[in-house]
Structures are given as structure tokens and as C-alpha cells.
Motif scaffolding. Structure first.
Motif, PDB file in Angstrom:
ATOM      1  N   GLN A 102       0.797  -1.188   0.127  1.00  0.00           N
ATOM      2  CA  GLN A 102      -0.004   0.136  -0.140  1.00  0.00           C
ATOM      3  C   GLN A 102       0.996   1.232   0.075  1.00  0.00           C
ATOM      4  N   LYS A 103       0.343   2.313  -0.598  1.00  0.00           N
ATOM      5  CA  LYS A 103       1.479   3.451  -0.833  1.00  0.00           C
ATOM      6  C   LYS A 103       1.578   4.154   0.528  1.00  0.00           C
ATOM      7  N   TYR A 106       4.843   2.159   1.594  1.00  0.00           N
ATOM      8  CA  TYR A 106       5.733   1.887   0.565  1.00  0.00           C
ATOM      9  C   TYR A 106       7.278   2.033   0.925  1.00  0.00           C
ATOM     10  N   MET A 155       2.104  -4.158  -6.628  1.00  0.00           N
ATOM     11  CA  MET A 155       1.213  -3.110  -6.427  1.00  0.00           C
ATOM     12  C   MET A 155       0.578  -2.570  -7.549  1.00  0.00           C
ATOM     13  N   MET A 159      -1.967   3.170  -8.419  1.00  0.00           N
ATOM     14  CA  MET A 159      -1.864   3.349  -6.802  1.00  0.00           C
ATOM     15  C   MET A 159      -0.442   3.937  -6.388  1.00  0.00           C
TER      16      MET A 159
END
Length: 248
Positions: A102-103, A106, A155, A159
Motif C-alpha cells: 500500500q502507498k 511503501y 502493487m 496506486m
């Protein structure tokens, strides 16, 4: 006025005393060197490499079966070396799966984690119709199980980077020592839609994530080698285009 003289030439490539005289006076070009010695040297080198690597890819049980064929002291030394290698791989294999990213995570899960191991991120297509992206997802899972000392992440591209073009997927980002070391945009740099595990293993060796002598890496035997090209220098892969770099 001097008139040109037509010199009779039956076969300019023939090894004759007459042709030697013509070459000496620059009437016909020098005969190019024979490729035979180069090819023979390449074949000999390939056979030497095959002999040196004859024990590669063999497990401990297979090594035991070679006791009658190999020098006992050499085989024991090689067995200890293999056991030490397997032990080191086992201790380092702490990942063994593909990690969805997930961002917000990261930086921690990719950038920071690359200070401890190589981290490869697959930026996937948001569309289910991208064949290469779906292929790489399957290969990613297989690589993650096989090379647990390397962290494989995945990913969705849009996104990770807002507006990232789907035509640039799949994209592989390679991180190590807290920095991005390489990017591969689509699989055209590898083998396109025919990309397989061996193509990705070559990439892992190229970036330094794998040692070329790693026993987990499958190497083709000598009969499958293309000896006709053994003496040629391979060209480095072409880098991504400037348009692609804008989205790195």
C-alpha cells in the motif's frame, strides 16, 4: 597513355601462389582470417565450463551417488561447500511470498527493507486484459517461493504513481541499499509474453540479487548451448525510452 591491364583471377579466396602475388601488390584484398580457430576455441571453452560446473544443480543425494566417479576428497569438499551454501540460504530466506504493498507503507516495506535485502516491486496493470502483467504475477509467486532471501512485492501501478500509463505495465522496480537500482518497463526487455523463470533469473543475476553459481539457478547443459555464438560478445539490454523514464 597507360591502358589498364586485366589480371586473370579464378578465385580470389583460393590459397594459391598467384593470389599471394596479387595480394602483395594490392590487386586483390587480403584473405579474411578463417573463423575455424575461433569456433574451435569457443567450443573448447564451453566444454571446460561444462566440466567445471558438472556438479552444479545437484542435491546432496545426487552428490552421494557420484562417489565412485569423482575424487573422494574433492567431492567431500564440494559437499561441505554445498551444505554451507544451503544453510546460508535457509537463514536468509525470510520472505518466501509476494507482499502486496500500500502507498502509505511503501517507504517502510520497500525502500527501508532494501537495506537488508534486494526488493523487487511489480507494478501491475489495473486492467485484467494486460497479458504480460498477469504472466508476471504468476512468475512473481514462483520466484518468491524459490528465492526467499529476495523480497518480491506487488502493487497496482496507478496506486503507486498517479496517472501511470497502463501501457507501461508490467513495470519492475529494483531496490537495494535504500535506493532504486533499475527499472524494467514491460517485458519487452526480457522475452515479452514468452518470458519465463529463466529470463527473470538472468535479471536477478544481472542486478546482483543472485550469484551466478547459486545452486538454485537452473543452467542448461552443454548440448543445449548455442556453440555457434559462444565466442560472440553479448550486447547490453537497451535502456528504457525517455517517455518511459518520465513515469519511473
Amino acid at each position: 597513355m597507360d591502358m589498364p591491364v586485366n589480371v586473370p583471377i579464378d578465385d580470389p579466396d583460393a590459397d594459391t601462389e598467384w593470389n599471394d602475388i596479387l595480394r602483395k601488390h594490392g590487386i586483390i584484398p587480403e584473405k579474411p582470417p578463417s573463423p575455424t580457430p575461433i569456433i574451435e576455441e569457443a567450443i573448447a571453452n564451453a566444454r571446460d565450463r561444462a566440466h567445471e560446473n558438472r556438479l552444479d544443480n545437484k542435491n546432496l543425494d545426487q552428490l552421494d551417488e557420484l562417489e565412485d566417479d569423482e575424487d573422494e576428497e574433492f567431492l567431500e569438499q564440494y559437499r561441505k561447500q554445498r551444505m554451507a551454501e544451503l544453510s546460508a540460504i535457509s537463514r536468509a530466506s525470510v520472505f518466501n511470498q509476494v507482499y502486496p504493498i500500500q502507498k502509505p507503507d511503501y517507504s517502510r516495506d520497500v525502500t527501508d527493507a532494501s537495506n537488508r535485502a534486494f526488493v523487487l516491486v511489480h507494478l501491475t496493470s489495473s486492467l485484467g486484459t494486460n497479458t504480460e502483467s498477469r504472466l508476471l504475477t504468476e512468475l512473481w509467486r514462483e520466484l518468491a517461493r524459490k528465492y526467499g532471501d529476495i523480497k518480491f512485492c506487488e502493487m497496482k501501478a496507478d496506486m503507486c504513481i498517479e496517472g501511470y500509463p497502463d501501457k507501461n505495465t508490467p513495470t519492475i522496480l529494483v531496490y537495494h541499499d535504500g535506493d532504486i537500482k533499475r527499472q524494467v518497463i514491460t517485458l519487452r526487455e526480457l522475452a515479452g509474453s514468452k518470458t519465463g523463470i529463466q529470463d527473470l533469473e538472468k535479471l536477478l543475476i544481472d542486478i546482483g540479487a543472485l550469484n551466478g553459481n547459486d545452486s538454485r539457478v537452473f543452467r542448461l547443459a552443454l548440448p543445449s548451448e548455442d556453440l555457434s555464438t559462444a565466442g560472440r560478445k553479448s550486447m547490453p539490454p537497451t535502456s528504457s525510452t525517455e517517455d518511459d523514464d518520465e513515469w519511473a
